[in-house]
Motif scaffolding. Structure first.
Motif, short mmCIF file in Angstrom:
data_model
loop_
_atom_site.label_atom_id
_atom_site.label_comp_id
_atom_site.label_asym_id
_atom_site.label_seq_id
_atom_site.Cartn_x
_atom_site.Cartn_y
_atom_site.Cartn_z
N PRO A 92 0.79 -1.24 0.00
CA PRO A 92 0.00 0.00 0.00
C PRO A 92 0.82 1.29 0.00
O PRO A 92 0.27 2.36 -0.28
CB PRO A 92 -0.81 -0.12 1.30
N TRP A 93 2.12 1.21 0.31
CA TRP A 93 2.88 2.47 0.43
C TRP A 93 3.02 3.15 -0.92
O TRP A 93 3.28 2.52 -1.94
CB TRP A 93 4.28 2.20 0.99
N ASP A 135 16.19 11.65 -0.95
CA ASP A 135 15.08 12.04 -0.06
C ASP A 135 14.05 10.91 -0.10
O ASP A 135 12.88 11.11 -0.39
CB ASP A 135 14.46 13.36 -0.54
N LEU A 136 14.52 9.70 0.23
CA LEU A 136 13.75 8.49 -0.05
C LEU A 136 12.47 8.41 0.78
O LEU A 136 11.39 8.14 0.26
CB LEU A 136 14.63 7.26 0.21
N ASP A 286 4.14 -4.63 6.88
CA ASP A 286 4.03 -3.33 7.55
C ASP A 286 5.30 -2.96 8.32
O ASP A 286 5.29 -2.02 9.13
CB ASP A 286 2.83 -3.31 8.49
N SER A 287 6.38 -3.66 8.08
CA SER A 287 7.63 -3.39 8.80
C SER A 287 8.37 -2.22 8.14
O SER A 287 8.22 -1.96 6.94
CB SER A 287 8.53 -4.62 8.80
N HIS A 292 10.95 0.49 3.40
CA HIS A 292 12.18 0.98 2.79
C HIS A 292 12.44 0.27 1.47
O HIS A 292 12.82 0.89 0.46
CB HIS A 292 13.35 0.77 3.76
N PHE A 293 12.22 -1.05 1.43
CA PHE A 293 12.41 -1.82 0.19
C PHE A 293 11.50 -1.29 -0.90
O PHE A 293 11.92 -1.07 -2.05
CB PHE A 293 12.11 -3.30 0.44
N VAL A 294 10.23 -1.08 -0.59
CA VAL A 294 9.26 -0.62 -1.59
C VAL A 294 9.62 0.78 -2.09
O VAL A 294 9.57 1.05 -3.30
CB VAL A 294 7.83 -0.65 -1.01
N ALA A 295 10.02 1.67 -1.17
CA ALA A 295 10.39 3.02 -1.58
C ALA A 295 11.58 2.99 -2.53
O ALA A 295 11.61 3.69 -3.56
CB ALA A 295 10.71 3.86 -0.35
#
Length: 404
Positions: A92-93, A135-136, A286-287, A292-295
């Motif tokens: 969802p991010w 600016d991740l 939701d961790s 961070h991986f998805v971003a």
């Protein structure tokens, strides 16, 4: 909104994604090679097959049992890979673009103000990736961290190459757009800036620093290549050899397309792509680690085309002829000579870099007069945006900037 990676992947009804123990059809035996004679096999392959069969016989193992075990292992890996890709696509991010003041604008390029009170730090990213890797995430942003540490942080976002930029050469970007950004009236009250370049952006920043040292108080280069044939020249020359075949694509749109650039990057470590998605399949959705991986993966899949003249200079001149390493790279007619730099320098060299080999970046670092060399225990992206980037790079760089 579906994410780009795996968008063409169709999962059959009996192959649900996930790692909840759902059954997956076994690989079709008819589609697998018969290890005796069904598929053509090279001489080296036959020798390896003999070695394997000999080892199995010596250990009292039946070849068909070994083959079945290998296929089961491959099936488990396939399930994990598909589960990881599917989990990434449905995560969802979504990135929320920050609303930042624009201090200067030209064409598609903007000078973004990240705020902060203190000496100015102007950051120059690569031309082939979005600038927001620095600016991740709101809680993990190199630029916001430096702003909080007492620097006025400015980011040169090159933007998408429009009609004018598609005719740009490296000289146009360095002696033109970057120099005009440095001369922007809004920067004059801030005084000389510390210029920081990341990857390809480091070469652009170096070119500008040699031409306009009076506007700078220091130059920081992060994972910046120089000797493109350092270590082993074959991979670089292989990239350059692709240039004639890419010409029809570049002539059609005056750019090297995003998909081609992505494929070139992926070819540097093709097995790593599967490995990272298998690892992602095991993460809690939701961790912070999964977020961070998805971003980071969204950023990797959000590329920018490269102006065709720049692509020709980079592939042919940098990778093919190694013009920088041979002292032949010129900007606006003048040779780019790191030894002539007239401002303090900082060079970060990632030890585990697979994009810019450490030897290539170190060749530049060692040519900077009196430059500080920081060997970073990280990879190309991890040094700037990884979970341990603050300790590995941000803090050493902050200390160097404080010394200016």
């Amino acid at each position: 909104m579906a994410r780009g990676l795996g968008a063409g992947l169709t999962l059959p009804p009996d192959h649900p994604p996930g790692s909840d123990g759902a059954k997956t059809p076994a690989p079709c035996s008819a589609a697998s090679p018969n290890w005796s004679a069904a598929w053509p096999i090279s001489k080296a392959g036959r020798q390896e097959l003999q070695r394997i069969n000999g080892a199995l016989a010596a250990g009292g193992h039946r070849p068909e049992q070994f083959r079945a075990a290998v296929l089961r292992r491959l099936a488990r890996q396939d399930r994990a890979l598909v589960a990881g890709i599917a989990a990434y696509r449905r995560h969802p991010w979504r990135r929320q673009e920050p609303d930042l003041p624009v201090l200067w604008r030209e064409g598609g390029s903007r000078l973004l103000d990240y705020g902060g009170a203190g000496p100015p730090l102007l950051v120059v990213p690569s031309l082939v990736n979005r600038a927001y890797v620095l600016d991740l995430l709101p809680e993990h942003s190199m630029l916001r961290w430096f702003a909080a540490q007492g620097h006025r942080v400015l980011l040169l976002d090159w933007g998408w190459p429009e009609e004018a930029e598609r005719a740009f050469t490296l000289t146009d970007y360095i002696a033109g757009r970057l120099e005009r950004a440095l001369a922007a009236p809004s920067l004059a009250p801030l005084g000389p800036v510390a210029l920081m370049g990341y990857c390809m952006g480091g070469l652009l920043a170096l070119g500008a620093a040699l031409r306009r040292p009076e506007r700078l108080r220091g130059l920081a280069l992060l994972a910046t290549p120089w000797d493109f044939h350092a270590g082993e020249a074959a991979p670089a020359r292989a990239l350059a050899a692709l240039l004639p075949g890419l010409e029809p694509l570049m002539q059609a749109g005056d750019v090297l397309p995003v998909d081609v650039i992505q494929a070139l990057f992926a070819a540097r470590d093709p097995w790593g792509i599967a490995a990272k998605f298998r690892a992602f399949a095991a993460m809690e959705a939701d961790s912070p680690r999964a977020r961070h991986f998805v971003a980071l993966e969204d950023w990797l899949n959000d590329g920018i085309p490269l102006a065709a003249p720049v692509a020709r200079e980079a592939l042919g001149g940098w990778y093919g002829r190694n013009d920088p390493g041979q002292g032949r790279w010129r900007v606006a007619g003048a040779v780019v000579e790191p030894a002539a730099l007239a401002v303090p320098a900082f060079a970060a060299v990632p030890r585990a870099d697979r994009i810019v080999p450490p030897a290539s970046a170190l060749a530049l670092a060692e040519r900077l007069p009196g430059g500080h060399i920081e060997m970073v225990s990280a990879g190309h992206i991890g040094m700037a945006a990884g979970s341990r980037a603050e300790a590995a790079l941000w803090q050493p760089l902050r200390r160097w900037l404080a010394g200016l």
